[in-house]
Motif scaffolding. Structure first.
Motif, short mmCIF file in Angstrom:
data_model
loop_
_atom_site.label_atom_id
_atom_site.label_comp_id
_atom_site.label_asym_id
_atom_site.label_seq_id
_atom_site.Cartn_x
_atom_site.Cartn_y
_atom_site.Cartn_z
N ARG A 75 0.85 -1.20 0.00
CA ARG A 75 0.00 0.00 0.00
C ARG A 75 0.88 1.24 0.00
NH1 ARG A 75 -2.30 2.65 4.81
NH2 ARG A 75 -1.31 1.00 6.00
N LEU A 76 0.62 2.14 -0.96
CA LEU A 76 1.29 3.44 -1.02
C LEU A 76 0.37 4.44 -0.34
CD1 LEU A 76 3.32 5.58 -1.98
CD2 LEU A 76 2.14 5.60 -4.16
N THR A 77 0.75 4.90 0.85
CA THR A 77 -0.08 5.82 1.60
C THR A 77 0.57 7.19 1.66
OG1 THR A 77 -1.28 6.14 3.67
CG2 THR A 77 0.91 5.20 3.83
N VAL A 98 1.56 -1.34 -6.65
CA VAL A 98 1.12 -0.88 -5.35
C VAL A 98 -0.38 -0.57 -5.39
CG1 VAL A 98 3.34 0.09 -4.67
CG2 VAL A 98 1.69 1.52 -5.85
N VAL A 99 -0.98 -0.46 -4.21
CA VAL A 99 -2.35 -0.01 -4.06
C VAL A 99 -2.26 1.39 -3.47
CG1 VAL A 99 -4.54 -0.44 -2.91
CG2 VAL A 99 -3.12 -2.34 -3.59
N GLY A 153 7.07 7.55 -12.70
CA GLY A 153 8.33 6.95 -12.24
C GLY A 153 8.38 5.45 -12.39
N GLY A 154 7.27 4.81 -12.74
CA GLY A 154 7.29 3.37 -12.98
C GLY A 154 6.40 2.54 -12.09
N LEU A 155 5.74 3.14 -11.10
CA LEU A 155 4.83 2.36 -10.26
C LEU A 155 3.51 2.15 -10.96
CD1 LEU A 155 5.32 3.85 -6.68
CD2 LEU A 155 6.17 1.71 -7.58
N LYS A 156 2.91 0.98 -10.74
CA LYS A 156 1.61 0.66 -11.34
C LYS A 156 0.58 0.55 -10.22
CE LYS A 156 3.61 -1.90 -15.16
NZ LYS A 156 4.89 -2.48 -14.81
N PHE A 157 -0.50 1.33 -10.34
CA PHE A 157 -1.62 1.24 -9.40
C PHE A 157 -2.88 1.75 -10.02
CE2 PHE A 157 0.91 4.94 -8.18
CZ PHE A 157 0.01 5.97 -8.07
#
Length: 130
Positions: A40-42, A103-104, A126-130
């Motif tokens: 989780r990305l908070t 990530v979520v 930047g490359g994160l997938k959510f």
């Protein structure tokens, strides 16, 4: 009710904006949870700073973190939206280095606009997938 808990009715009267965000936050957290495969990305936003963490909720550990207080971001004066964008790029870079790609996103009760949106879009770039 345990000692130290504020009754919800009093809390609503005390600070309606904080109580509203708290209710939204609880509603989001019922659904969003971080796992080892998809942590989780908070995001936490104060009046001056912005903080981001990638958390594995099953182990209760923070895997990666970034904030506008780090030397990479706080070196030059800039607008808060620009700070959020740099924090998003920094968290994405650190996550990729740690082997995290999916990530979520947990907006933590904040509306998805302004600094929160800027951080999320920068993390996606930047490359994160959510």
């Amino acid at each position: 009710m345990t000692p130290g808990q504020i009754p919800q009715k009093r809390m609503a009267i005390k600070n309606r904006k904080e109580y509203r965000r708290h209710r939204i936050k609880l509603r989001i957290r019922k659904v969003v949870s971080g796992t080892p495969e998809q942590p989780r990305l908070t995001v936490f936003r104060s009046n001056k700073q912005i903080y981001a963490q990638i958390i594995n909720d099953l182990e209760g550990k923070t895997l990666v973190s970034a904030s506008s207080r780090t030397p990479e971001v706080s070196g030059t004066p800039m607008a808060k939206i620009e700070q959020a964008k740099l924090v998003g790029q920094l968290i994405a870079k650190r996550a990729i280095e740690a082997g995290i790609q999916n990530v979520v996103f947990d907006r933590n009760g904040y509306l998805y606009h302004g600094r929160i949106k800027s951080l999320a879009e920068a993390a996606r770039e930047g490359g994160l997938k959510f």
